[in-house]
Design an enzyme around this catalytic site. Structure first.
Site, PDB file in Angstrom:
ATOM      1  CE1 TYR A 103       1.142  -0.242   4.399  1.00  0.00           C
ATOM      2  CE2 TYR A 103       0.091   1.901   4.358  1.00  0.00           C
ATOM      3  CZ  TYR A 103       0.908   0.988   4.978  1.00  0.00           C
ATOM      4  OH  TYR A 103       1.503   1.307   6.174  1.00  0.00           O
ATOM      5  NE  ARG A 140       7.076   4.210   0.444  1.00  0.00           N
ATOM      6  CZ  ARG A 140       6.843   5.060   1.454  1.00  0.00           C
ATOM      7  NH1 ARG A 140       7.843   5.449   2.242  1.00  0.00           N
ATOM      8  NH2 ARG A 140       5.637   5.545   1.658  1.00  0.00           N
ATOM      9  NE  ARG A 181      -5.780 -19.697   4.923  1.00  0.00           N
ATOM     10  CZ  ARG A 181      -4.724 -20.423   5.350  1.00  0.00           C
ATOM     11  NH1 ARG A 181      -4.512 -21.641   4.865  1.00  0.00           N
ATOM     12  NH2 ARG A 181      -3.889 -19.927   6.246  1.00  0.00           N
ATOM     13  CE  LYS A 195       3.183   3.385   3.085  1.00  0.00           C
ATOM     14  NZ  LYS A 195       3.213   3.527   4.535  1.00  0.00           N
ATOM     15  CD  GLU A 211      10.093   2.077  10.594  1.00  0.00           C
ATOM     16  OE1 GLU A 211       9.915   3.019   9.813  1.00  0.00           O
ATOM     17  OE2 GLU A 211       9.890   0.888  10.271  1.00  0.00           O
ATOM     18  CG  LEU A 268       8.543   2.597   4.670  1.00  0.00           C
ATOM     19  CD1 LEU A 268       8.365   1.359   3.788  1.00  0.00           C
ATOM     20  CD2 LEU A 268       7.195   3.270   4.889  1.00  0.00           C
TER      21      LEU A 268
HETATM   22  C1  LIG Z   1       6.653   1.973   9.440  1.00  0.00           C
HETATM   23  C2  LIG Z   1       6.645   3.304   8.779  1.00  0.00           C
HETATM   24  N1  LIG Z   1       7.760   4.043   8.788  1.00  0.00           N
HETATM   25  C3  LIG Z   1       7.810   5.258   8.219  1.00  0.00           C
HETATM   26  C4  LIG Z   1       6.690   5.799   7.602  1.00  0.00           C
HETATM   27  C5  LIG Z   1       6.758   7.157   6.984  1.00  0.00           C
HETATM   28  O1  LIG Z   1       6.768   7.053   5.586  1.00  0.00           O
HETATM   29  P1  LIG Z   1       6.297   8.227   4.658  1.00  0.00           P
HETATM   30  O2  LIG Z   1       7.078   9.445   5.027  1.00  0.00           O
HETATM   31  O3  LIG Z   1       6.638   7.775   3.293  1.00  0.00           O
HETATM   32  O4  LIG Z   1       4.836   8.426   4.868  1.00  0.00           O
HETATM   33  C6  LIG Z   1       5.500   5.062   7.552  1.00  0.00           C
HETATM   34  C7  LIG Z   1       4.324   5.588   6.898  1.00  0.00           C
HETATM   35  O5  LIG Z   1       3.274   4.996   6.862  1.00  0.00           O
HETATM   36  C8  LIG Z   1       5.482   3.776   8.155  1.00  0.00           C
HETATM   37  O6  LIG Z   1       4.362   3.015   8.145  1.00  0.00           O
END
Ligand SMILES: Cc1ncc(COP(=O)(O)O)c(C=O)c1O
Length: 303
Positions: free
Chosen positions: A41, A60, A108, A155, A187, A211
């Site tokens: 997503y 991305r 499934r 993501k 993060e 991410l």
């Molecule tokens: C785990 C994670 N880290 C960082 C981010 C920040 O990413 P972005 O700046 O691309 O929204 C997100 C955004 O949903 C996230 O889910």
């Protein structure tokens, strides 16, 4: 502009090639997104039709699909046309466009069958930009060990690890979690984290443990352009604990200060527990950047 059933999203959504009222969007229970979380997503902010780093989000999305051995059903230009049409049909404004692509519908079994038609779903929400008091007062966070999987660069819609960590931070009475793996900062549950120490913004290198946030990269660019000292390196838990400032960053939050960590004010002296000066400078840089977003793209202008 009105919102659909239970304010879940704006009234018109996109599903598999068509826009339709939210109530008419139906997905098979055998969709691998539902059964396995087998999908990816993106969330892209649009201001009056102008995407904030929309192309980077779509790149991305491609990278996430590559990691899942999925074929992207659309080119970047096609995605942009779909997004602009969806925004227009919902009456424009400032919206967060959510895109989800799953591997599709199948019997499934774990092995992903070849040649499935991906399920593509888009919705738009009013952009949940933080309220002024969030910028003025900041938020609180707790330190938690990062026990998500080792492919956090994807993501993916399989977000149970992050959901539980967010839940645990709320149970502890905080707004967010600051995550550490083996003693190093990774993060937050849905945002990246930067800290300020001795005047330098410290950012974590992006690898499989987090991410690569579009907002994180934008912040680094803005900082460099403005001559703010910045370093990209691994950050120890004790450095976060003694930071002058801690920020979380994401597409919908932009940059928000964490002013309390594990019950203690962030920072030192009289300014402890208050949003810091570097944060204020960065917030202003984001506002300036948004004012100058590139003109509405051709797809919108032509429609
Ligand atoms: C785990 C994670 N880290 C960082 C981010 C920040 O990413 P972005 O700046 O691309 O929204 C997100 C955004 O949903 C996230 O889910």
């Amino acid at each position: 502009m009105f919102q659909s059933q239970q304010n879940m999203c704006l009234p018109i959504v996109y599903l598999n090639g068509k826009t339709m009222p939210f109530e008419d969007a139906k997905i098979s229970p055998l969709d691998r997104g539902f059964i396995f979380g087998d999908g990816v997503y993106e969330v892209i902010p649009y201001y009056q039709g102008r995407g904030l780093r929309a192309r980077e989000h779509l790149v991305r999305l491609q990278q996430s699909m590559d990691e899942l051995y999925m074929t992207n059903p659309y080119s970047i230009a096609e995605w942009e046309a779909i997004i602009h049409d969806l925004i227009k049909q919902n009456g424009g404004g400032n919206v967060a466009v959510y895109i989800q692509v799953t591997r599709g519908v199948a019997k499934r079994e774990f092995a992903p069958p070849q040649g499935l038609t991906p399920t593509v779903f888009l919705m738009a929400n009013l952009l949940p930009t933080p309220k002024p008091e969030i910028y003025a007062n900041g938020i609180s966070a707790v330190s938690i060990d990062d026990n998500r999987w080792l492919r956090c660069q994807i993501k993916s819609t399989a977000l149970l690890g992050a959901v539980l960590l967010k839940h645990e931070s709320l149970l502890e009475g905080a707004d967010e979690a600051v995550l550490f793996r083996e003693g190093y900062l990774t993060e937050s549950t849905a945002s990246n984290i930067a800290i300020v120490k001795n005047g330098v913004i410290l950012c974590v290198p992006t690898d499989n443990l987090l991410l690569a946030g579009i907002t994180y990269v934008l912040m680094m660019e803005l900082a460099k352009k403005a001559g703010m000292p910045l370093e990209v390196r691994r950050v120890l838990r004790r450095e976060v604990k003694s930071a002058d400032e801690i920020w979380i960053l994401s597409s919908t939050k932009e940059v928000v200060p964490i002013v309390k960590l594990d019950g203690k004010p962030v920072g030192h002296g009289a300014k402890a527990g208050l949003p810091g000066e570097k944060f204020k400078q960065m917030l202003q840089l984001f506002q300036d950047y948004k004012r100058d977003l590139p003109a509405v793209q051709a797809a919108l202008a032509a429609s």
